[in-house]
Design a protein around this motif. Sequence first.
Motif, PDB file in Angstrom:
ATOM      1  N   GLN A  48       0.773  -1.230   0.046  1.00 54.26           N
ATOM      2  CA  GLN A  48      -0.202   0.156  -0.036  1.00 54.26           C
ATOM      3  C   GLN A  48       0.855   1.415   0.091  1.00 54.26           C
ATOM      4  O   GLN A  48       1.920   1.301   0.788  1.00 54.26           O
ATOM      5  CB  GLN A  48      -0.838  -0.019   1.250  1.00 54.26           C
ATOM      6  N   LEU A  49       0.581   2.473  -1.039  1.00 51.95           N
ATOM      7  CA  LEU A  49       1.438   3.524  -0.854  1.00 51.95           C
ATOM      8  C   LEU A  49       1.100   4.265   0.305  1.00 51.95           C
ATOM      9  O   LEU A  49       0.060   4.372   0.862  1.00 51.95           O
ATOM     10  CB  LEU A  49       0.608   4.211  -1.987  1.00 51.95           C
ATOM     11  N   LYS A  50       2.279   4.580   0.890  1.00 54.70           N
ATOM     12  CA  LYS A  50       2.291   5.259   2.229  1.00 54.70           C
ATOM     13  C   LYS A  50       2.860   6.768   2.125  1.00 54.70           C
ATOM     14  O   LYS A  50       3.296   7.146   1.003  1.00 54.70           O
ATOM     15  CB  LYS A  50       3.077   4.639   3.190  1.00 54.70           C
ATOM     16  N   SER A  51       2.539   7.798   3.119  1.00 56.39           N
ATOM     17  CA  SER A  51       2.989   8.850   2.955  1.00 56.39           C
ATOM     18  C   SER A  51       3.166   9.310   4.715  1.00 56.39           C
ATOM     19  O   SER A  51       2.189   9.185   5.362  1.00 56.39           O
ATOM     20  CB  SER A  51       2.114   9.967   2.599  1.00 56.39           C
ATOM     21  N   THR A  52       4.469   9.583   5.023  1.00 55.36           N
ATOM     22  CA  THR A  52       4.487  10.185   6.411  1.00 55.36           C
ATOM     23  C   THR A  52       3.813  11.446   6.639  1.00 55.36           C
ATOM     24  O   THR A  52       3.573  11.851   7.827  1.00 55.36           O
ATOM     25  CB  THR A  52       6.045  10.174   6.724  1.00 55.36           C
TER      26      THR A  52
END
Length: 356
Positions: free
Chosen positions: A27-31
Amino acid sequence: MRGAFALIALLSVFWSCQGYSALKVEQLKSTIDAKKAEEFATPLIVGSPANVARRINNSLQYTQLGLIDGAYKTSPFENQDPETGTTGLGYAVLGQTPQYLSLELRSEYMGAHPSYNNQPVVFDLQSGDRIELADLLTPSGMARFDKRMLRERLAAIDAFVKVPNKRFSEGDQDGHEDAETQRSLYRECRAKMVSGQIRRNEFYLADGKLTALQGCDFPHVVQALDDLMDLPHSETFAALDHDLTPYGHCLLIAHGTQCGLRAASGIHEGLYVGTMAGKLPISLMVFGDGGPFYFYDRYKEHIPLTLSRLGAGHIVLLFSHENQSSEKFDLTVAADGSLSGGWSRGGAEPVPVVLH
């Protein structure tokens, strides 16, 4: 609903990672936008070959998020706003082998009425290309497949409308009206299928079967009355063998890992990568629901194009703006699906372009 999307996506990641070491679905993540990453769950292909992962990711992220992989200021989710239009995204892995990957892309919208859309997409894991139904079935095979599919769908509609729908209460006026509306819509859908007016044939590959989807597409205001939904029609790869193209046979029957690009007489949907003037990396993206564009890999800024087909295997892509010099790609489509030709600006001598 958005929480359900996130749960499905996490389960999909677990299942998809079992047994496929070269390319995996995460799954594409973003902090920076961790909450949006869950609300707008988007698949990310990781592993090798890296160029295949890049092709698929560019296609998925542009389709779902409106951005090119890596071409964003702060976060891949920076364009997503639950208050305007799309309120949630999700996905599921429907099937994966060393040859192909089938995904279901899910979206939730809010307009005058809530709307939901599930779209299957299939990728060739040797090239990263989007697989279309016409790549797998010959023209005569497609005609036979369409007849079998239509026969099954008409039978399903006929059987459904003959029996009173138990979810509408007897004696309830609103329920009676809904039941009549539902039957009328299915009869209308049946007539459109027979006449060929409904020809949406999305499909996916999974568990040794090709499954085509073609629902009645009720209007949004009465979408809740569509109990039959996508009317799936499935056939095993083995049963389809005599209807398959050489590419389809290699991919689905022989389980080949070097099936090669399908023969092409025109441009295909998806990502093309290559060079201009022999050394400048560029990419071209083509989508069925929007205009093509290209970008220089270093800058990743969209340059919109207009596509013209000048005959079998010959295409022209034009960029024109009143304040800028015009640009032109004049390209030939090779048998392996690659593009070659020239690019020119403002009428100058063209420089060579090669795209795969």
